[in-house]
Design a protein around this motif. Structure first.
Motif, mmCIF file in Angstrom:
data_model
loop_
_atom_site.group_PDB
_atom_site.id
_atom_site.type_symbol
_atom_site.label_atom_id
_atom_site.label_comp_id
_atom_site.label_asym_id
_atom_site.label_seq_id
_atom_site.Cartn_x
_atom_site.Cartn_y
_atom_site.Cartn_z
ATOM 1 N N LYS A 3 35.492 14.102 3.688
ATOM 2 C CA LYS A 3 34.313 13.923 4.547
ATOM 3 C C LYS A 3 34.438 14.707 5.856
ATOM 4 O O LYS A 3 33.618 14.571 6.758
ATOM 5 C CB LYS A 3 34.058 12.443 4.829
ATOM 6 C CG LYS A 3 35.095 11.739 5.661
ATOM 7 C CD LYS A 3 34.740 10.256 5.841
ATOM 8 C CE LYS A 3 33.562 10.070 6.782
ATOM 9 N NZ LYS A 3 33.350 8.662 7.150
ATOM 10 N N LYS B 95 30.139 7.502 12.760
ATOM 11 C CA LYS B 95 30.758 7.335 11.441
ATOM 12 C C LYS B 95 30.782 8.629 10.644
ATOM 13 O O LYS B 95 31.572 8.780 9.716
ATOM 14 C CB LYS B 95 30.023 6.242 10.660
ATOM 15 C CG LYS B 95 30.301 4.836 11.178
ATOM 16 C CD LYS B 95 29.574 3.776 10.371
ATOM 17 C CE LYS B 95 29.873 2.378 10.893
ATOM 18 N NZ LYS B 95 29.135 1.332 10.151
ATOM 19 N N GLU B 96 29.913 9.569 11.009
ATOM 20 C CA GLU B 96 29.868 10.848 10.301
ATOM 21 C C GLU B 96 31.145 11.654 10.495
ATOM 22 O O GLU B 96 31.530 12.433 9.621
ATOM 23 C CB GLU B 96 28.658 11.662 10.788
ATOM 24 C CG GLU B 96 27.317 11.022 10.477
ATOM 25 C CD GLU B 96 26.158 11.750 11.129
ATOM 26 O OE1 GLU B 96 26.412 12.779 11.816
ATOM 27 O OE2 GLU B 96 25.010 11.313 10.966
ATOM 28 N N ALA C 129 28.995 10.056 2.747
ATOM 29 C CA ALA C 129 29.093 10.886 3.952
ATOM 30 C C ALA C 129 28.298 12.184 3.807
ATOM 31 O O ALA C 129 28.319 13.030 4.709
ATOM 32 C CB ALA C 129 30.559 11.200 4.249
#
Length: 244
Positions: A159, A84-85, A113
């Protein structure tokens, strides 16, 4: 079938013999796929073809019955938090907090994030994503779908996402909004972001795609370079597969 691979030596999004079964029915039949940085892979198929299942497997929302999905070399099923990063997701209806402004939503999601931006920087991200400056301090509850998608793109950029997954992003958009969204995707791909888009939109797939895949009953039946076909030719290939 022979899968047309990406032209990059790198693989950012990958499926290896990916299968998903629901109550004895195969929703995805041994998908093999590689997508490199800067590619826009458009997946066409009817409702129930397996497009959303594929995206949900890459997101880690569901686990495969067998095989594996990978993001940046990490197996998704065992690294959901880590993937997800570097990943952003824009569904058909972008999920934002309606009582927060565009700026506040961007600030919240980028901070989750691990990024902290000034008000000026947040406004710049939104402006670069095509959101009108006067809309940024307004509540998202009053935004159109196209405006919410622009906030979604701004979140992906803020992000520093290297992977963008999209599920029917142009559904319900007028031609102007669809064209603006296409330009945003092309700009993102130029920065090296790998983009996977499930869609019904044949014209948009031709306009922005690097490669176009056709999925039928859980199987990727053909993959074509988007530059090799005109939109009407792509439509014929697609319809031929649907009528088999």
């Amino acid at each position: 079938m022979q899968i047309l691979k990406n032209n990059s030596s790198q693989v950012v999004i990958e499926a290896k013999n990916l299968r998903k079964e629901y109550q004895g029915k195969l929703a995805l039949k041994g998908l093999n796929l590689e997508i490199g940085p800067g590619e826009i892979f458009c997946l066409l198929g009817q409702n129930g073809a397996g497009k959303s299942t594929t995206i949900n497997l890459f997101l880690g929302f569901i686990k495969p019955t067998s095989g594996a999905a990978y993001i940046n070399g990490l197996e998704v099923a065992s690294n959901v938090t880590r993937i997800k990063e570097s990943l952003a997701y824009i569904p058909e209806n972008v999920m934002l907090y309606p009582n927060l402004t565009g700026i506040e939503n961007l600030s919240l999601f980028s901070s989750l994030a691990g990024f902290k931006y000034s008000d000026k920087e947040l406004r710049q991200y939104l402006e670069n994503a095509g959101l009108p400056a006067e809309a940024a301090p307004r509540r998202v509850s009053g935004y159109s779908k196209g405006m919410r998608q622009k906030v979604g793109i701004a979140i992906a950029v803020a992000k520093h996402a290297k992977v963008l997954l999209l599920d029917e992003p142009t559904s319900g958009l007028d031609p102007k909004a669809s064209n603006e969204f296409s330009e945003l995707l092309l700009n993102l791909s130029n920065t090296g972001t790998a983009i996977f888009m499930a869609t019904h939109d044949i014209f948009r797939s031709k306009a922005v795609g690097t490669r176009v895949g056709i999925m039928r009953e859980g199987e990727l039946v053909e993959v074509l370079p988007a530059s090799d076909l005109e939109a009407n030719e792509l439509e014929k290939v697609y319809l031929n597969h649907m009528h088999l």
